[in-house]
Write a protein that holds these residues in place. Structure first.
Motif, short mmCIF file in Angstrom:
data_model
loop_
_atom_site.label_atom_id
_atom_site.label_comp_id
_atom_site.label_asym_id
_atom_site.label_seq_id
_atom_site.Cartn_x
_atom_site.Cartn_y
_atom_site.Cartn_z
N SER A 403 -16.86 5.29 68.56
CA SER A 403 -17.05 4.69 67.25
C SER A 403 -17.11 5.82 66.25
O SER A 403 -17.34 6.98 66.60
CB SER A 403 -18.32 3.84 67.21
OG SER A 403 -19.42 4.61 67.65
N LEU A 467 -20.28 -10.83 62.35
CA LEU A 467 -20.93 -10.06 63.40
C LEU A 467 -21.49 -10.97 64.48
O LEU A 467 -21.48 -10.60 65.68
CB LEU A 467 -22.05 -9.20 62.80
CG LEU A 467 -21.61 -8.03 61.91
CD1 LEU A 467 -22.81 -7.30 61.36
CD2 LEU A 467 -20.73 -7.07 62.70
N LEU A 505 -13.22 -3.09 64.80
CA LEU A 505 -14.00 -3.57 63.66
C LEU A 505 -14.05 -2.46 62.63
O LEU A 505 -14.61 -1.39 62.89
CB LEU A 505 -15.42 -3.97 64.10
CG LEU A 505 -16.37 -4.32 62.95
CD1 LEU A 505 -15.89 -5.57 62.20
CD2 LEU A 505 -17.80 -4.51 63.46
N TRP A 506 -13.47 -2.71 61.47
CA TRP A 506 -13.44 -1.71 60.39
C TRP A 506 -14.26 -2.24 59.23
O TRP A 506 -14.00 -3.31 58.70
CB TRP A 506 -12.00 -1.45 59.94
CG TRP A 506 -11.91 -0.35 58.92
CD1 TRP A 506 -12.05 -0.47 57.58
CD2 TRP A 506 -11.69 1.04 59.18
NE1 TRP A 506 -11.93 0.76 56.97
CE2 TRP A 506 -11.70 1.70 57.93
CE3 TRP A 506 -11.48 1.77 60.34
CZ2 TRP A 506 -11.51 3.07 57.82
CZ3 TRP A 506 -11.29 3.14 60.23
CH2 TRP A 506 -11.30 3.77 58.98
N LEU A 527 -25.12 -4.45 63.99
CA LEU A 527 -24.17 -3.35 64.16
C LEU A 527 -24.65 -2.38 65.23
O LEU A 527 -23.86 -1.87 66.04
CB LEU A 527 -23.98 -2.63 62.83
CG LEU A 527 -22.99 -3.24 61.85
CD1 LEU A 527 -23.01 -2.47 60.54
CD2 LEU A 527 -21.58 -3.25 62.43
N LEU A 530 -23.94 -3.82 68.51
CA LEU A 530 -22.51 -3.84 68.80
C LEU A 530 -22.00 -2.44 69.15
O LEU A 530 -21.22 -2.28 70.10
CB LEU A 530 -21.77 -4.38 67.58
CG LEU A 530 -20.27 -4.61 67.73
CD1 LEU A 530 -20.01 -5.71 68.74
CD2 LEU A 530 -19.66 -4.98 66.39
N VAL A 531 -22.45 -1.41 68.42
CA VAL A 531 -21.97 -0.05 68.67
C VAL A 531 -22.49 0.47 70.00
O VAL A 531 -21.77 1.14 70.76
CB VAL A 531 -22.39 0.88 67.51
CG1 VAL A 531 -22.08 2.33 67.84
CG2 VAL A 531 -21.69 0.47 66.23
N THR A 541 -15.83 0.43 66.69
CA THR A 541 -16.39 0.21 65.35
C THR A 541 -16.21 1.47 64.51
O THR A 541 -16.57 2.57 64.94
CB THR A 541 -17.87 -0.15 65.43
OG1 THR A 541 -18.04 -1.29 66.27
CG2 THR A 541 -18.42 -0.46 64.05
N CYS A 543 -16.98 2.78 60.43
CA CYS A 543 -17.62 2.47 59.16
C CYS A 543 -17.29 3.56 58.16
O CYS A 543 -17.21 4.74 58.51
CB CYS A 543 -19.15 2.39 59.33
SG CYS A 543 -19.69 1.16 60.54
#
Length: 746
Positions: A403, A467, A505-506, A527, A530-531, A541, A543
């Motif tokens: 990520s 999410l 996921l951006w 988040l 998820l990460v 992911t 960000c």
């Protein structure tokens, strides 16, 4: 044999007017005036004569007579008393010419051997030419450099002040006015500094031109006049006189002269990088001691980009990180900008590679990105091209099970940097795209039709819902992996099971979502979940935000993002919030990135240290071209997401009579367009007539019961050329009736 005896006169004494005593030898019998004839018959005559001469003892010399002393004046001779008579003969002249020739040849050889030394005429002329040039150049360049540096600093401050004033909201009132005044003041100071720089350059050029006329005018005049008056001979005379003058100026070696150039000239002045220069620069930067020297593993040399590169061994006990931390000091010692110096470890702890570019890197026009040359789909499972480093070497990274975080100040190039990863993912038809645009500015809108989920309104509530869906997707993936007996998703497994394809996921401008009062903490927690858990499930992911500080991105989430890309930042602390605490102190600070280096940043993806990289740049037209190519490839692969279904098609899919009637009403609205789309209001009688003409059995009461209106919506409006006032139906009310009755989405 025959012997001729002559009088022997002793050599004169060394001192003039000396007393000389002449001693007369004993009398010798006279020899026959004519030699006897020697014939073949009688040889005994010659032999007898020779025997008599050889066997006769010499008479003893008589004793000197007392009182007979003769004084001789050695100067009392003819015009050439000391030149022997034989010197006037041809043989004497030949001997004298030989001696003269050998003497001149030896003198020429000595002159040739003297030329490479400091006393050689060629070396003297070189010193003279150099001193003349240094005198012509003078010291005004230092003043120009100082003015240029001041103008550069003030211009940069003016840009920052103007940007701050522009982004300060007007609702702040006093702060906005203060920012505007500060920007005006900084702009005025920058303009004055630029004018002073121009004046200093003008004064320098004038002084140099005057000194050049004094220094170079006479030699050129001598050469030109000599050639005009005497042709080649005059040209040779002019060149010889110029050479003699230069040799006279440079007659004094530099070891006896004050060579002021070695005190201030550096790489920034165009000098060559040498081992003594490296030692002096590293001593000035306090990397090595005054008595220590560097070990040169690879001598300084110019590469194809015109930059100096060298591999050096630091003295024992000096770690490479000490040189890396002193990048700013080394840049000052070399006379260049901080961004022009790159120091990296090479092989072992005490060995470094020094790279000093001649110009500020990443200021030229970017080359076309490699994605434009693709003729088939990209492979997101492989390495992704990011861009060239300062040496021109293309850098690539792998994002599998990883990520990332991209950060930098506004205008640093986050959108262009993000396109390198987004376009690579879009050009792989197997990658599932979920995008959220916290900016709401439309940067991600071209990718919308390629996305399974897209949030472009900067709505924290909608992003939180996305999410939730993604967390449910992650659980489903892990359930499938457990069923298959696998620990993580691989390329072979994803190709065999399409539901396990890579998912990107951006999140752009993460700050807007995480700082929301109602949903910020929830989004951060989701988040983080998820990460930390989604990597093995094939969920990647990324960000992007302006300053990912602890108030924007919680440290528990930020530390999980393994790929860091720090674009230009205003402070070392802001750079550390992206790269990690202590990165700036170790010599890796995004503050050193100049504003002209747009799209450049410190990428920490692989290895032990960040690398300065400029992202591949794609214009808007190229982005559109690549997205069209990605759309075709995804359509051919069957992975292009279904776009939003129009409300009319959704109503027809219901199959209900009322749904078909509402769909017909919407068709009537579409058949009577306004300037910017379907009409937003139509008379009721027009709708009835159109519906009956289309074969629908409908009355005014039935239509009114199907589309219920408020009293305000029932009010009559003017219609047609005569502006006749009629009752009608708004389009919004018809759509609301359809979505409410059948639970559809407009």
């Amino acid at each position: 044999m025959t012997e001729h005896l002559a009088d022997h006169t002793p050599a004169p004494p060394a001192e003039p007017m000396a007393t000389v005593t002449f001693l007369r030898p004993a009398a010798v019998p006279p020899m026959p005036t004519e030699p006897p004839a020697v014939g073949a018959e009688d040889r005994t005559v010659v032999l007898e004569t020779a025997r008599i001469v050889l066997d006769k003892p010499a008479a003893p010399a008589p004793a000197p007579v007392a009182g007979r002393v003769e004084k001789v004046d050695l100067d009392d001779f003819d015009d050439a008393p000391l030149i022997p008579a034989w010197m006037k003969t041809p043989e004497g002249w030949a001997a004298w010419a030989g001696v003269f020739y050998r003497a001149r040849r030896r003198a020429f050889r000595r002159w040739v051997r003297r030329q490479p030394t400091d006393k050689g005429h060629v070396r003297q002329f070189g010193r003279g030419a150099r001193r003349t040039h240094e005198w012509v150049v003078g010291f005004e360049g230092v003043r120009v450099q100082s003015a240029a540096h001041t103008a550069h600093v003030l211009t940069r401050e003016a840009k920052l002040a103007a940007r701050h004033a522009r982004f300060t909201p007007r609702i702040l009132g006093t702060k906005k006015e203060l920012a505007m005044k500060t920007a005006e003041k900084a702009t005025k100071a920058a303009e004055e500094a630029v004018l002073l720089h121009k004046k200093a350059k003008k004064d320098r050029n004038r002084a140099r031109n005057l000194r050049a006329g004094v220094a170079y005018g006479p030699p050129l005049a001598a050469i030109g006049t000599g050639y005009a008056m005497a042709g080649g001979l005059g040209l040779a005379a002019g060149l010889l006189s110029t050479f003699a003058g230069g040799a006279f100026v440079g007659r004094k070696p530099y070891d006896q002269d004050a060579d002021w150039t070695s005190d201030w000239r550096s790489l920034g002045d165009g000098d060559r990088m040498t081992a003594p220069m490296l030692d002096a620069a590293f001593r000035a930067a306090k990397v090595i001691g005054t008595e220590e020297t560097l070990g040169v593993v690879q001598m300084p040399m110019l590469d194809t980009r015109g930059a100096w590169t060298a591999v050096l061994d630091l003295p024992p006990g000096v770690p490479a990180k000490k040189a890396i931390r002193a990048t700013d000091e080394l840049a000052a010692a070399f006379g260049v900008e901080e961004a022009q110096v790159s120091v990296t470890k090479r092989g072992r702890a005490g060995r470094i590679e020094l790279y000093v570019s001649r110009n500020l890197p990443f200021t030229d026009k970017a080359a076309p990105g490699p994605l434009l040359a693709l003729e088939s789909a990209a492979n997101f499972w492989g390495r992704i091209s990011i861009g060239p480093d300062v040496r021109g070497i293309h850098q690539s990274i792998s994002v599998v099970e990883r990520s990332g975080l991209i950060g930098g100040e506004p205008g640093a190039g986050k959108s262009a940097s993000g396109n390198t990863i987004l376009l690579a993912a879009a050009l792989d038809p197997r990658v599932i795209l979920w995008l959220a645009d916290g900016k709401g500015g439309g940067d991600l809108e071209p990718f919308e039709h390629l996305c399974e989920r897209y949030e472009g309104d900067a709505d924290p509530e909608a992003f939180s819902a996305i999410l939730d869906e993604l967390l449910a997707e992650m659980k489903a993936r892990y359930a499938l992996l457990k069923k298959l007996g696998k620990r993580k998703v691989t390329e072979e497994l994803a190709n065999k099971h399409p539901e396990l394809r890579q998912l990107l996921l951006w999140v752009d401008e993460l700050m807007l979502y995480t700082t929301d009062d109602e949903y910020g903490k929830k989004i951060t927690r989701k988040l983080r979940n998820l990460v930390s858990r989604g990597r093995a499930a094939g969920i990647i992911t990324f960000c992007a935000t302006q300053k990912p500080g602890s108030d924007v991105v919680d440290t528990s989430l930020r530390d999980l993002l393994s790929i860091r890309w720090a674009l230009r930042c205003t402070t070392p602390e802001a750079s550390d919030t992206i790269l990690g605490k202590g990165a700036a102190a170790s010599g890796y600070s995004a503050k050193t990135i100049q504003s002209e280096m747009r799209g450049a940043g410190l990428l920490w993806a692989e290895g032990t240290n960040p690398t300065m990289v400029r992202a591949d740049y794609y214009t808007d037209e190229q982005v559109t071209e690549l997205i069209e190519r990605a759309t075709e490839w995804r359509r051919a692969a069957g992975t292009l997401p279904n776009g939003p279904v129009p409300l009319v098609d959704q109503l027809r899919a219901q199959g209900d009579e009322e749904a078909l009637l509402l769909a017909a009403v919407l068709d009537v609205f579409a058949a009577h367009p306004a300037e910017d789309g379907p009409a937003d209001w139509l008379p009721g009688q027009l709708l009835l007539d159109e519906l009956k003409a289309a074969g629908h059995t409908v009355t005014a009461e039935k239509l009114g019961a199907l589309v219920q209106r408020t009293d305000e919506e029932k009010a009559k409006r003017p219609w047609g050329e005569k502006k006749t006032r009629l009752a009608g139906y708004p389009l919004a009310r018809v759509e609301a009736a359809a979505t409410t009755r059948f639970g559809l989405n407009a």
